[in-house]
Design an enzyme around this catalytic site. Structure first.
Site, short mmCIF file in Angstrom:
data_model
loop_
_atom_site.label_atom_id
_atom_site.label_comp_id
_atom_site.label_asym_id
_atom_site.label_seq_id
_atom_site.Cartn_x
_atom_site.Cartn_y
_atom_site.Cartn_z
N GLY A 28 0.85 -1.19 0.00
CA GLY A 28 0.00 0.00 0.00
C GLY A 28 0.88 1.23 0.00
O GLY A 28 0.79 2.08 0.89
N GLU A 51 0.57 -1.24 -4.81
CA GLU A 51 -0.52 -0.28 -4.69
C GLU A 51 -1.70 -0.78 -5.50
O GLU A 51 -1.55 -1.24 -6.63
CB GLU A 51 -0.05 1.10 -5.20
CG GLU A 51 -1.11 2.17 -5.24
CD GLU A 51 -1.80 2.40 -3.92
OE1 GLU A 51 -3.05 2.38 -3.92
OE2 GLU A 51 -1.12 2.57 -2.89
N ILE A 52 -2.90 -0.67 -4.93
CA ILE A 52 -4.09 -1.23 -5.57
C ILE A 52 -4.78 -0.23 -6.50
O ILE A 52 -5.51 -0.62 -7.42
CB ILE A 52 -5.06 -1.76 -4.49
CG1 ILE A 52 -6.01 -2.81 -5.09
CG2 ILE A 52 -5.82 -0.63 -3.82
CD1 ILE A 52 -6.76 -3.61 -4.06
N ASN A 86 -3.04 -6.53 -5.53
CA ASN A 86 -3.73 -6.66 -4.25
C ASN A 86 -2.94 -7.62 -3.36
O ASN A 86 -3.00 -8.83 -3.53
CB ASN A 86 -5.15 -7.18 -4.48
CG ASN A 86 -5.98 -7.18 -3.21
OD1 ASN A 86 -5.44 -7.20 -2.11
ND2 ASN A 86 -7.29 -7.16 -3.36
N ALA A 87 -2.16 -7.04 -2.44
CA ALA A 87 -1.31 -7.86 -1.58
C ALA A 87 -2.12 -8.79 -0.68
O ALA A 87 -1.65 -9.85 -0.28
CB ALA A 87 -0.42 -6.96 -0.72
N ASP A 109 -5.57 1.75 5.31
CA ASP A 109 -6.97 2.12 5.45
C ASP A 109 -7.49 1.59 6.79
O ASP A 109 -7.42 0.38 7.04
CB ASP A 109 -7.77 1.50 4.29
CG ASP A 109 -9.21 2.02 4.23
OD1 ASP A 109 -9.76 2.37 5.29
OD2 ASP A 109 -9.76 2.06 3.12
N THR A 184 6.40 9.33 4.16
CA THR A 184 5.17 9.13 3.38
C THR A 184 4.36 10.42 3.32
O THR A 184 4.40 11.26 4.22
CB THR A 184 4.29 8.02 3.98
OG1 THR A 184 3.80 8.46 5.25
CG2 THR A 184 5.06 6.73 4.16
N GLU A 185 3.62 10.57 2.23
CA GLU A 185 2.76 11.75 2.08
C GLU A 185 1.73 11.82 3.20
O GLU A 185 1.42 12.89 3.72
CB GLU A 185 2.07 11.72 0.71
CG GLU A 185 2.96 12.11 -0.46
CD GLU A 185 4.04 11.07 -0.78
OE1 GLU A 185 5.02 11.44 -1.44
OE2 GLU A 185 3.91 9.91 -0.35
#
Length: 209
Positions: A28, A51-52, A86-87, A109, A184-185
């Site tokens: 992610g 990343e999904i 999708n991990a 999330d 990270t952002e």
């Protein structure tokens, strides 16, 4: 998995084989801030972001291409790339047993609603998959600004027989923790809003005899 397309700088053209395997995964990875900061810190490791979201993946790809072109003389940023996947469903399709040394779960999330908790990235079942792809002594890094999610992740990792919690001394001295905390952002946004960050690290234990 054919990695040469993602890491052409590590392809031995005489044999057609990769000179290194991916050993660090950012699950992610969002907009790629952690990947970009890890790259010069771990130049001998291949680092993959998963990343999904399609548009976000394209954005990170463009960032990495631009960085490679900017640092073409030094071969910079050849050791990072991103993959849309999708991990939670397909992780063992990408990595062999005990391949990874480090896995990052940064600001995942939170899935606040009770009925959505099963969709969280840390669960008992998924931890067994992460243990499968992590080598003995490998580290899982978690960070979030949601206290409830932090408690959830720590609880599940504490309860899993293949992971042990690392102490604050480790976290204080570990280079990855320092990088992860601010790169990270999402982490920068929390910093701007003067929010709290909760982090915890866990080591992969040997398989029981």
């Amino acid at each position: 998995m054919e990695w040469s397309r993602l890491y052409p700088g590590f392809l031995d053209e005489s044999t057609g084989k990769m000179t290194k395997d991916v050993t660090i995964a950012d699950v992610g990875c969002g907009f790629g801030g952690l990947l970009i900061d890890l790259s010069p810190a771990f130049p001998d490791n291949l680092i993959l972001g998963m990343e999904i979201r399609v548009q976000v993946t394209h954005y990170v790809e463009d960032r990495i291409i631009a960085l490679r072109q900017k640092h073409i003389e030094t071969n910079g940023y050849q050791n990072i790339n991103v993959l849309r996947g999708n991990a939670m469903k397909f992780l063992p399709n990408f990595f062999q047993k005990s391949q990874l040394e480090k896995m990052f779960f940064c600001f995942p999330d939170p899935h606040f609603k009770q009925r959505k908790h099963k969709a969280r990235i840390i669960t008992n079942t998924l931890l067994s998959e992460y243990a499968y792809v992590l080598k003995e002594g490998g580290i899982i890094y978690t960070i979030t600004d949601v206290k409830d999610l932090h408690d959830w992740m720590v609880k599940h990792l504490d309860e899993h027989p293949l992971f042990e919690r690392l102490d604050e001394e480790f976290e204080k001295n570990d280079e990855c923790v320092k990088i992860m905390y601010n790169s990270t952002e999402e982490g920068k946004k929390v910093e701007r809003n003067k929010g709290d960050k909760f982090l915890k690290c866990f080591r992969r234990l040997p398989d029981p005899k």
